[in-house]
Design a protein around this motif. Structure first.
Motif, PDB file in Angstrom:
ATOM      1  N   PRO A  26      -1.311 -12.474 -11.251  1.00  0.00           N
ATOM      2  CA  PRO A  26      -1.487 -11.028 -11.071  1.00  0.00           C
ATOM      3  C   PRO A  26      -1.904 -10.670  -9.647  1.00  0.00           C
ATOM      4  N   GLN A  27      -2.700 -11.539  -9.017  1.00  0.00           N
ATOM      5  CA  GLN A  27      -3.150 -11.267  -7.650  1.00  0.00           C
ATOM      6  C   GLN A  27      -1.957 -11.220  -6.680  1.00  0.00           C
ATOM      7  N   ARG A  28      -1.025 -12.148  -6.816  1.00  0.00           N
ATOM      8  CA  ARG A  28       0.147 -12.156  -5.938  1.00  0.00           C
ATOM      9  C   ARG A  28       1.053 -10.964  -6.230  1.00  0.00           C
ATOM     10  N   VAL A  29       1.130 -10.572  -7.498  1.00  0.00           N
ATOM     11  CA  VAL A  29       1.910  -9.383  -7.852  1.00  0.00           C
ATOM     12  C   VAL A  29       1.301  -8.146  -7.198  1.00  0.00           C
ATOM     13  N   ALA A  30      -0.034  -8.025  -7.278  1.00  0.00           N
ATOM     14  CA  ALA A  30      -0.714  -6.874  -6.675  1.00  0.00           C
ATOM     15  C   ALA A  30      -0.491  -6.839  -5.173  1.00  0.00           C
ATOM     16  N   ALA A  31      -0.555  -8.008  -4.510  1.00  0.00           N
ATOM     17  CA  ALA A  31      -0.343  -8.069  -3.061  1.00  0.00           C
ATOM     18  C   ALA A  31       1.074  -7.659  -2.700  1.00  0.00           C
ATOM     19  N   ALA A  32       2.037  -8.085  -3.511  1.00  0.00           N
ATOM     20  CA  ALA A  32       3.429  -7.723  -3.248  1.00  0.00           C
ATOM     21  C   ALA A  32       3.645  -6.226  -3.419  1.00  0.00           C
ATOM     22  N   LEU A  33       3.012  -5.637  -4.428  1.00  0.00           N
ATOM     23  CA  LEU A  33       3.133  -4.194  -4.633  1.00  0.00           C
ATOM     24  C   LEU A  33       2.535  -3.419  -3.458  1.00  0.00           C
ATOM     25  N   ARG A  34       1.383  -3.867  -2.966  1.00  0.00           N
ATOM     26  CA  ARG A  34       0.776  -3.206  -1.814  1.00  0.00           C
ATOM     27  C   ARG A  34       1.702  -3.283  -0.604  1.00  0.00           C
ATOM     28  N   ALA A  35       2.300  -4.464  -0.409  1.00  0.00           N
ATOM     29  CA  ALA A  35       3.184  -4.644   0.750  1.00  0.00           C
ATOM     30  C   ALA A  35       4.397  -3.720   0.671  1.00  0.00           C
ATOM     31  N   GLU A  36       4.777  -3.331  -0.533  1.00  0.00           N
ATOM     32  CA  GLU A  36       5.917  -2.441  -0.713  1.00  0.00           C
ATOM     33  C   GLU A  36       5.498  -0.979  -0.766  1.00  0.00           C
ATOM     34  N   GLY A  37       4.179  -0.749  -0.648  1.00  0.00           N
ATOM     35  CA  GLY A  37       3.691   0.619  -0.691  1.00  0.00           C
ATOM     36  C   GLY A  37       3.770   1.246  -2.061  1.00  0.00           C
ATOM     37  N   ARG A  38       3.672   0.426  -3.093  1.00  0.00           N
ATOM     38  CA  ARG A  38       3.788   0.905  -4.477  1.00  0.00           C
ATOM     39  C   ARG A  38       2.424   0.959  -5.151  1.00  0.00           C
ATOM     40  N   PRO A  39       2.323   1.646  -6.305  1.00  0.00           N
ATOM     41  CA  PRO A  39       1.043   1.728  -7.021  1.00  0.00           C
ATOM     42  C   PRO A  39       0.537   0.346  -7.418  1.00  0.00           C
ATOM     43  N   VAL A  40      -0.798   0.163  -7.343  1.00  0.00           N
ATOM     44  CA  VAL A  40      -1.378  -1.139  -7.647  1.00  0.00           C
ATOM     45  C   VAL A  40      -2.449  -1.009  -8.724  1.00  0.00           C
ATOM     46  N   GLY A  41      -2.248  -0.092  -9.668  1.00  0.00           N
ATOM     47  CA  GLY A  41      -3.191   0.022 -10.767  1.00  0.00           C
ATOM     48  C   GLY A  41      -3.108  -1.190 -11.682  1.00  0.00           C
ATOM     49  N   ASP A  42      -4.183  -1.427 -12.443  1.00  0.00           N
ATOM     50  CA  ASP A  42      -4.218  -2.601 -13.325  1.00  0.00           C
ATOM     51  C   ASP A  42      -3.053  -2.614 -14.304  1.00  0.00           C
ATOM     52  N   ALA A  43      -2.747  -1.452 -14.873  1.00  0.00           N
ATOM     53  CA  ALA A  43      -1.662  -1.399 -15.865  1.00  0.00           C
ATOM     54  C   ALA A  43      -0.327  -1.758 -15.217  1.00  0.00           C
ATOM     55  N   THR A  44      -0.088  -1.238 -14.019  1.00  0.00           N
ATOM     56  CA  THR A  44       1.170  -1.527 -13.322  1.00  0.00           C
ATOM     57  C   THR A  44       1.288  -3.010 -13.005  1.00  0.00           C
ATOM     58  N   VAL A  45       0.211  -3.574 -12.471  1.00  0.00           N
ATOM     59  CA  VAL A  45       0.223  -4.995 -12.117  1.00  0.00           C
ATOM     60  C   VAL A  45       0.499  -5.853 -13.343  1.00  0.00           C
ATOM     61  N   LEU A  46      -0.155  -5.550 -14.451  1.00  0.00           N
ATOM     62  CA  LEU A  46       0.013  -6.370 -15.657  1.00  0.00           C
ATOM     63  C   LEU A  46       1.423  -6.239 -16.227  1.00  0.00           C
TER      64      LEU A  46
END
Length: 388
Positions: A26-46
Protein backbone atom coordinates in the motif's frame (compact mmCIF):
# COMPACT_ATOMS: atom_id res chain seq x y z
CA UNK A 1 -14.70 5.71 -6.30
CA UNK A 2 -16.47 4.21 -9.31
CA UNK A 3 -15.11 1.28 -11.35
CA UNK A 4 -14.09 3.48 -14.30
CA UNK A 5 -11.96 5.78 -12.13
CA UNK A 6 -10.43 2.76 -10.40
CA UNK A 7 -9.44 1.26 -13.78
CA UNK A 8 -7.71 4.51 -14.77
CA UNK A 9 -5.85 4.74 -11.49
CA UNK A 10 -4.85 1.08 -11.60
CA UNK A 11 -3.40 1.54 -15.08
CA UNK A 12 -1.41 4.61 -14.02
CA UNK A 13 -0.08 2.99 -10.86
CA UNK A 14 0.77 -0.24 -12.66
CA UNK A 15 2.77 1.63 -15.29
CA UNK A 16 4.73 3.56 -12.68
CA UNK A 17 5.41 0.53 -10.47
CA UNK A 18 6.74 -1.48 -13.41
CA UNK A 19 9.40 1.22 -13.88
CA UNK A 20 10.40 0.92 -10.21
CA UNK A 21 10.71 -2.77 -9.26
CA UNK A 22 9.82 -3.78 -5.72
CA UNK A 23 7.16 -5.46 -3.58
CA UNK A 24 3.55 -4.49 -4.09
CA UNK A 25 2.60 -2.65 -0.88
CA UNK A 26 0.00 0.00 0.00
CA UNK A 27 2.88 2.39 0.73
CA UNK A 28 4.26 2.05 -2.81
CA UNK A 29 0.76 2.45 -4.24
CA UNK A 30 0.29 5.66 -2.24
CA UNK A 31 3.67 7.00 -3.44
CA UNK A 32 2.78 6.24 -7.04
CA UNK A 33 -0.56 8.02 -6.70
CA UNK A 34 1.15 11.10 -5.25
CA UNK A 35 3.64 11.10 -8.11
CA UNK A 36 0.72 11.14 -10.54
CA UNK A 37 -1.02 13.93 -8.67
CA UNK A 38 -3.97 11.71 -7.80
CA UNK A 39 -6.00 11.35 -4.56
CA UNK A 40 -4.19 9.42 -1.83
CA UNK A 41 -6.98 8.71 0.63
CA UNK A 42 -6.93 5.40 2.50
CA UNK A 43 -9.94 4.06 0.61
CA UNK A 44 -8.40 4.92 -2.77
CA UNK A 45 -5.06 3.36 -1.88
CA UNK A 46 -6.67 0.15 -0.64
CA UNK A 47 -8.93 -0.19 -3.70
CA UNK A 48 -6.02 0.28 -6.12
CA UNK A 49 -3.81 -2.07 -4.08
CA UNK A 50 -6.53 -4.73 -4.06
CA UNK A 51 -7.05 -4.40 -7.82
CA UNK A 52 -3.32 -4.70 -8.48
CA UNK A 53 -3.07 -7.70 -6.15
CA UNK A 54 -5.75 -9.48 -8.14
CA UNK A 55 -3.76 -8.65 -11.25
CA UNK A 56 -0.49 -10.16 -10.01
CA UNK A 57 -1.60 -12.98 -7.71
CA UNK A 58 -3.48 -16.18 -8.47
CA UNK A 59 -5.78 -16.06 -11.47
CA UNK A 60 -6.66 -12.40 -11.02
CA UNK A 61 -10.36 -11.60 -11.48
CA UNK A 62 -11.00 -15.25 -12.36
CA UNK A 63 -9.88 -16.47 -8.92
CA UNK A 64 -13.34 -16.19 -7.26
CA UNK A 65 -14.89 -18.13 -10.15
CA UNK A 66 -12.32 -20.94 -9.89
CA UNK A 67 -13.04 -21.26 -6.17
CA UNK A 68 -16.78 -21.79 -6.55
CA UNK A 69 -17.47 -25.39 -5.48
CA UNK A 70 -19.46 -26.55 -8.54
CA UNK A 71 -17.45 -24.83 -11.29
CA UNK A 72 -15.71 -27.22 -13.69
CA UNK A 73 -14.67 -24.77 -16.42
CA UNK A 74 -13.90 -21.05 -16.70
CA UNK A 75 -13.76 -19.72 -20.27
CA UNK A 76 -12.60 -16.26 -21.33
CA UNK A 77 -13.41 -15.00 -24.85
CA UNK A 78 -11.60 -11.68 -24.92
CA UNK A 79 -12.00 -8.98 -22.26
CA UNK A 80 -15.79 -8.78 -22.10
CA UNK A 81 -17.00 -12.39 -22.17
CA UNK A 82 -16.29 -14.70 -19.23
CA UNK A 83 -18.27 -17.93 -18.89
CA UNK A 84 -18.43 -20.69 -16.28
CA UNK A 85 -19.81 -24.22 -16.35
CA UNK A 86 -21.36 -25.57 -13.15
CA UNK A 87 -22.66 -28.76 -14.74
CA UNK A 88 -25.77 -27.22 -16.29
CA UNK A 89 -24.28 -25.64 -19.39
CA UNK A 90 -22.37 -22.42 -19.91
CA UNK A 91 -23.35 -19.31 -17.96
CA UNK A 92 -22.02 -15.82 -18.71
CA UNK A 93 -20.69 -13.99 -15.64
CA UNK A 94 -20.39 -10.29 -14.88
CA UNK A 95 -16.58 -10.49 -14.71
CA UNK A 96 -14.88 -8.15 -17.17
CA UNK A 97 -11.30 -7.18 -18.01
CA UNK A 98 -10.25 -3.62 -18.77
CA UNK A 99 -9.01 -4.56 -22.25
CA UNK A 100 -7.36 -7.40 -24.13
CA UNK A 101 -3.96 -6.39 -22.76
CA UNK A 102 -5.24 -7.29 -19.29
CA UNK A 103 -6.31 -10.74 -20.50
CA UNK A 104 -2.96 -11.18 -22.23
CA UNK A 105 -1.01 -10.22 -19.09
CA UNK A 106 -2.95 -12.76 -17.04
CA UNK A 107 -2.37 -15.46 -19.64
CA UNK A 108 1.36 -14.74 -19.78
CA UNK A 109 1.67 -14.73 -16.00
CA UNK A 110 -0.11 -18.08 -15.67
CA UNK A 111 2.05 -19.51 -18.47
CA UNK A 112 5.21 -18.29 -16.74
CA UNK A 113 4.12 -19.99 -13.51
CA UNK A 114 4.04 -23.23 -15.48
CA UNK A 115 7.49 -22.57 -16.94
CA UNK A 116 6.15 -21.91 -20.43
CA UNK A 117 6.53 -19.10 -22.94
CA UNK A 118 3.55 -17.19 -24.31
CA UNK A 119 4.11 -14.35 -26.77
CA UNK A 120 3.66 -13.48 -30.44
CA UNK A 121 6.33 -16.01 -31.43
CA UNK A 122 4.65 -18.75 -29.37
CA UNK A 123 0.98 -17.63 -29.25
CA UNK A 124 -0.62 -20.61 -27.50
CA UNK A 125 0.08 -22.73 -24.46
CA UNK A 126 -1.37 -25.81 -22.76
CA UNK A 127 -0.24 -26.70 -19.24
CA UNK A 128 -1.27 -27.70 -15.73
CA UNK A 129 -1.02 -25.17 -12.92
CA UNK A 130 0.33 -26.07 -9.48
CA UNK A 131 -3.18 -26.59 -8.04
CA UNK A 132 -4.05 -29.06 -10.82
CA UNK A 133 -6.05 -26.62 -12.97
CA UNK A 134 -5.64 -27.30 -16.69
CA UNK A 135 -4.83 -24.01 -18.46
CA UNK A 136 -4.97 -23.31 -22.20
CA UNK A 137 -4.56 -19.94 -23.90
CA UNK A 138 -4.45 -18.55 -27.44
CA UNK A 139 -3.39 -14.93 -27.90
CA UNK A 140 -5.16 -12.39 -30.08
CA UNK A 141 -5.27 -11.79 -33.02
CA UNK A 142 -5.19 -15.56 -33.58
CA UNK A 143 -8.17 -15.77 -31.21
CA UNK A 144 -11.24 -13.64 -31.79
CA UNK A 145 -12.86 -11.59 -30.20
CA UNK A 146 -9.66 -11.44 -28.15
CA UNK A 147 -7.20 -13.53 -26.16
CA UNK A 148 -8.92 -16.81 -25.25
CA UNK A 149 -8.39 -18.62 -21.95
CA UNK A 150 -9.76 -22.04 -20.98
CA UNK A 151 -9.33 -23.32 -17.43
CA UNK A 152 -10.49 -26.80 -16.42
CA UNK A 153 -10.85 -27.06 -12.65
CA UNK A 154 -9.96 -30.39 -11.02
CA UNK A 155 -12.68 -31.91 -8.91
CA UNK A 156 -11.84 -31.73 -5.22
CA UNK A 157 -14.48 -34.38 -4.55
CA UNK A 158 -14.67 -37.84 -6.11
CA UNK A 159 -18.28 -38.89 -6.58
CA UNK A 160 -19.48 -42.31 -5.53
CA UNK A 161 -21.78 -44.33 -7.77
CA UNK A 162 -24.58 -43.67 -5.30
CA UNK A 163 -24.08 -39.92 -5.71
CA UNK A 164 -24.10 -40.23 -9.50
CA UNK A 165 -27.38 -42.13 -9.21
CA UNK A 166 -28.80 -39.37 -7.00
CA UNK A 167 -27.88 -36.70 -9.57
CA UNK A 168 -29.39 -38.68 -12.43
CA UNK A 169 -26.08 -39.21 -14.21
CA UNK A 170 -26.41 -42.99 -13.84
CA UNK A 171 -29.50 -45.13 -13.30
CA UNK A 172 -29.62 -47.64 -10.46
CA UNK A 173 -29.44 -50.47 -12.98
CA UNK A 174 -26.56 -48.79 -14.76
CA UNK A 175 -24.68 -48.45 -11.46
CA UNK A 176 -25.08 -52.17 -10.75
CA UNK A 177 -23.80 -52.99 -14.24
CA UNK A 178 -20.74 -50.71 -13.84
CA UNK A 179 -19.96 -52.25 -10.46
CA UNK A 180 -19.96 -55.74 -11.98
CA UNK A 181 -17.66 -54.58 -14.79
CA UNK A 182 -15.13 -53.33 -12.25
CA UNK A 183 -15.45 -56.41 -10.00
CA UNK A 184 -14.95 -58.79 -12.94
CA UNK A 185 -11.78 -56.89 -13.90
CA UNK A 186 -12.95 -56.27 -17.45
CA UNK A 187 -10.86 -53.83 -19.47
CA UNK A 188 -12.96 -50.81 -20.42
CA UNK A 189 -12.87 -47.46 -22.16
CA UNK A 190 -14.98 -44.51 -21.02
CA UNK A 191 -15.91 -42.56 -24.12
CA UNK A 192 -17.84 -39.42 -24.97
CA UNK A 193 -17.51 -35.85 -26.18
CA UNK A 194 -15.75 -32.96 -24.48
CA UNK A 195 -17.31 -32.16 -21.12
CA UNK A 196 -19.44 -35.31 -21.03
CA UNK A 197 -17.99 -36.43 -17.67
CA UNK A 198 -15.48 -39.07 -18.76
CA UNK A 199 -12.89 -38.21 -16.10
CA UNK A 200 -15.55 -37.92 -13.40
CA UNK A 201 -16.93 -41.39 -14.14
CA UNK A 202 -13.48 -42.97 -14.46
CA UNK A 203 -12.54 -41.48 -11.08
CA UNK A 204 -15.66 -43.04 -9.61
CA UNK A 205 -15.07 -46.47 -11.13
CA UNK A 206 -11.42 -46.57 -10.06
CA UNK A 207 -12.56 -45.75 -6.54
CA UNK A 208 -14.63 -48.96 -6.65
CA UNK A 209 -11.56 -51.12 -7.32
CA UNK A 210 -10.55 -53.59 -4.61
CA UNK A 211 -8.25 -51.69 -2.19
CA UNK A 212 -5.75 -54.56 -2.35
CA UNK A 213 -5.04 -53.76 -6.01
CA UNK A 214 -2.34 -51.35 -7.22
CA UNK A 215 -3.43 -48.67 -9.68
CA UNK A 216 -0.84 -47.08 -11.95
CA UNK A 217 -2.20 -44.00 -13.74
CA UNK A 218 -0.62 -42.40 -16.80
CA UNK A 219 -1.87 -38.98 -17.90
CA UNK A 220 -0.90 -36.15 -20.17
CA UNK A 221 -2.18 -33.74 -17.50
CA UNK A 222 -2.99 -35.06 -14.05
CA UNK A 223 -6.76 -35.03 -13.49
CA UNK A 224 -7.59 -38.42 -11.99
CA UNK A 225 -7.85 -38.48 -8.20
CA UNK A 226 -9.55 -41.78 -7.32
CA UNK A 227 -10.47 -42.43 -3.72
CA UNK A 228 -8.25 -45.51 -3.44
CA UNK A 229 -5.44 -46.41 -1.01
CA UNK A 230 -2.87 -47.58 -3.59
CA UNK A 231 -2.42 -45.17 -6.48
CA UNK A 232 0.77 -44.28 -8.35
CA UNK A 233 0.33 -41.46 -10.87
CA UNK A 234 2.68 -40.63 -13.74
CA UNK A 235 2.31 -37.35 -15.62
CA UNK A 236 3.79 -36.43 -19.00
CA UNK A 237 6.01 -33.38 -19.26
CA UNK A 238 6.22 -30.88 -22.16
CA UNK A 239 9.57 -29.63 -23.45
CA UNK A 240 11.17 -26.70 -21.64
CA UNK A 241 11.91 -23.29 -23.13
CA UNK A 242 14.90 -24.80 -24.94
CA UNK A 243 12.76 -27.56 -26.43
CA UNK A 244 14.35 -30.25 -24.24
CA UNK A 245 13.21 -32.55 -21.45
CA UNK A 246 9.88 -33.74 -22.86
CA UNK A 247 8.41 -36.96 -21.42
CA UNK A 248 5.60 -38.49 -23.49
CA UNK A 249 2.61 -40.58 -22.48
CA UNK A 250 4.01 -43.41 -24.63
CA UNK A 251 7.21 -43.45 -22.58
CA UNK A 252 5.28 -43.43 -19.33
CA UNK A 253 3.03 -46.31 -20.39
CA UNK A 254 6.14 -48.42 -20.95
CA UNK A 255 7.49 -47.41 -17.55
CA UNK A 256 4.16 -48.20 -15.90
CA UNK A 257 4.35 -51.79 -17.16
CA UNK A 258 7.51 -52.23 -15.09
CA UNK A 259 5.84 -50.97 -11.92
CA UNK A 260 3.78 -54.09 -11.19
CA UNK A 261 0.35 -52.58 -11.92
CA UNK A 262 -2.75 -54.56 -11.05
CA UNK A 263 -4.60 -52.09 -13.24
CA UNK A 264 -3.03 -49.84 -15.84
CA UNK A 265 -4.98 -46.65 -16.53
CA UNK A 266 -4.34 -44.14 -19.32
CA UNK A 267 -6.25 -40.99 -18.42
CA UNK A 268 -6.90 -39.91 -21.99
CA UNK A 269 -6.00 -41.87 -25.10
CA UNK A 270 -5.52 -39.36 -27.91
CA UNK A 271 -2.25 -40.20 -29.66
CA UNK A 272 0.33 -42.92 -30.33
CA UNK A 273 0.02 -44.17 -26.75
CA UNK A 274 -3.00 -46.16 -27.97
CA UNK A 275 -0.57 -48.70 -29.44
CA UNK A 276 1.23 -49.16 -26.12
CA UNK A 277 -2.07 -49.41 -24.23
CA UNK A 278 -3.45 -52.08 -26.57
CA UNK A 279 -0.19 -54.01 -26.28
CA UNK A 280 -0.21 -53.71 -22.49
CA UNK A 281 -3.79 -54.95 -22.18
CA UNK A 282 -2.85 -57.96 -24.30
CA UNK A 283 -0.08 -59.04 -21.91
CA UNK A 284 -2.18 -60.19 -18.99
CA UNK A 285 -2.96 -56.80 -17.43
CA UNK A 286 -6.66 -57.25 -16.70
CA UNK A 287 -8.96 -54.45 -15.66
CA UNK A 288 -7.09 -51.71 -17.50
CA UNK A 289 -8.99 -48.62 -18.54
CA UNK A 290 -8.83 -45.17 -20.06
CA UNK A 291 -10.88 -42.43 -21.66
CA UNK A 292 -11.31 -41.65 -25.35
CA UNK A 293 -13.07 -38.88 -27.26
CA UNK A 294 -15.74 -40.40 -29.51
CA UNK A 295 -19.15 -39.39 -30.82
CA UNK A 296 -20.69 -42.76 -30.00
CA UNK A 297 -19.73 -46.24 -28.86
CA UNK A 298 -20.03 -47.45 -32.45
CA UNK A 299 -17.37 -44.93 -33.52
CA UNK A 300 -14.74 -46.25 -31.09
CA UNK A 301 -13.09 -48.81 -33.42
CA UNK A 302 -12.68 -46.23 -36.19
CA UNK A 303 -11.31 -43.70 -33.69
CA UNK A 304 -8.76 -46.17 -32.33
CA UNK A 305 -7.86 -47.29 -35.84
CA UNK A 306 -7.08 -43.72 -36.92
CA UNK A 307 -4.88 -43.12 -33.86
CA UNK A 308 -3.06 -46.42 -34.33
CA UNK A 309 -2.51 -45.87 -38.05
CA UNK A 310 -0.93 -42.50 -37.28
CA UNK A 311 1.41 -44.31 -34.90
CA UNK A 312 2.40 -46.85 -37.55
CA UNK A 313 0.23 -49.83 -36.56
CA UNK A 314 -1.61 -51.37 -39.51
CA UNK A 315 -5.37 -51.77 -39.69
CA UNK A 316 -5.41 -55.54 -39.36
CA UNK A 317 -3.05 -55.52 -36.39
CA UNK A 318 -5.03 -52.72 -34.72
CA UNK A 319 -8.33 -54.59 -34.91
CA UNK A 320 -6.66 -57.82 -33.80
CA UNK A 321 -5.23 -56.10 -30.73
CA UNK A 322 -8.44 -54.20 -30.01
CA UNK A 323 -10.64 -57.29 -30.09
CA UNK A 324 -8.72 -58.92 -27.26
CA UNK A 325 -7.66 -55.80 -25.32
CA UNK A 326 -10.96 -54.03 -24.63
CA UNK A 327 -13.94 -55.87 -23.15
CA UNK A 328 -16.41 -53.01 -22.65
CA UNK A 329 -17.09 -49.50 -23.95
CA UNK A 330 -18.89 -47.17 -21.54
CA UNK A 331 -20.25 -44.18 -23.47
CA UNK A 332 -21.41 -40.90 -21.93
CA UNK A 333 -23.51 -38.15 -23.46
CA UNK A 334 -24.51 -34.62 -22.61
CA UNK A 335 -27.84 -32.92 -23.29
CA UNK A 336 -28.05 -29.40 -24.79
CA UNK A 337 -28.89 -28.18 -21.28
CA UNK A 338 -25.62 -29.61 -19.96
CA UNK A 339 -26.90 -32.74 -18.17
CA UNK A 340 -24.30 -35.53 -18.33
CA UNK A 341 -25.45 -39.13 -18.24
CA UNK A 342 -24.48 -42.73 -18.96
CA UNK A 343 -25.84 -43.35 -22.46
CA UNK A 344 -24.57 -46.77 -23.46
CA UNK A 345 -22.65 -49.85 -22.41
CA UNK A 346 -21.35 -51.77 -25.41
CA UNK A 347 -19.20 -54.78 -26.26
CA UNK A 348 -16.57 -54.94 -29.05
CA UNK A 349 -16.80 -57.98 -31.33
CA UNK A 350 -14.60 -58.96 -34.30
CA UNK A 351 -16.51 -59.95 -37.43
CA UNK A 352 -15.57 -62.50 -40.10
CA UNK A 353 -13.54 -59.89 -41.98
CA UNK A 354 -11.45 -59.25 -38.88
CA UNK A 355 -12.95 -55.79 -38.25
CA UNK A 356 -14.11 -54.91 -34.74
CA UNK A 357 -17.69 -53.72 -34.40
CA UNK A 358 -19.28 -52.46 -31.21
CA UNK A 359 -22.60 -53.97 -30.18
CA UNK A 360 -24.86 -52.16 -27.73
CA UNK A 361 -25.58 -54.19 -24.60
CA UNK A 362 -27.52 -51.58 -22.63
CA UNK A 363 -28.84 -48.19 -23.64
CA UNK A 364 -29.96 -45.38 -21.31
CA UNK A 365 -31.73 -42.06 -21.86
CA UNK A 366 -31.32 -38.75 -20.04
CA UNK A 367 -34.72 -39.41 -18.45
CA UNK A 368 -33.50 -42.66 -16.85
CA UNK A 369 -35.15 -45.10 -19.24
CA UNK A 370 -33.16 -48.17 -20.29
CA UNK A 371 -33.24 -50.90 -22.90
CA UNK A 372 -31.05 -53.78 -24.06
CA UNK A 373 -29.37 -54.32 -27.39
CA UNK A 374 -27.82 -57.07 -29.49
CA UNK A 375 -24.69 -57.18 -27.33
CA UNK A 376 -26.54 -57.97 -24.09
CA UNK A 377 -25.80 -61.72 -24.22
CA UNK A 378 -22.11 -61.10 -24.95
CA UNK A 379 -21.83 -58.78 -21.95
CA UNK A 380 -23.70 -61.21 -19.74
CA UNK A 381 -21.24 -63.95 -20.63
CA UNK A 382 -18.30 -61.64 -19.94
CA UNK A 383 -19.74 -60.85 -16.52
CA UNK A 384 -20.25 -64.47 -15.50
CA UNK A 385 -18.14 -65.50 -12.51
CA UNK A 386 -15.00 -67.42 -13.32
CA UNK A 387 -15.14 -71.13 -12.62
CA UNK A 388 -12.15 -72.91 -11.12
Amino acid sequence: MNARVEDDLVALVRERLTREPGDLTPQRVAAALRAEGRPVGDATVLLVHEALSRDVLGAGPLEPLLRQPLVTDVLVNGPHQVFIDRGQGLEQTDVRFRDDDAVRRLAQRLAARGGRRLDDASPWVDLRLADGTRFHAVLAPLARPGTSLSLRVPRSQVFTLEQLVDTGAVTAGGARLLTRIVERRLAFLVTGGTGSGKTTLLNTLLSEVDPRERLVLVEDASELRPDHPHVVALEARPPNLEGQGAVTVCQLVRQALRMRPDRLVVGEVRGPEVVDLLAALNTGHEGGSGTLHANSAADVPARIESLALAAGLGREATHSQLSSAINVVIHLARTPAGHRFLAEVAVPMRDEAGIVRVLTAARFTACGESSTGSGADLLARALEPETS
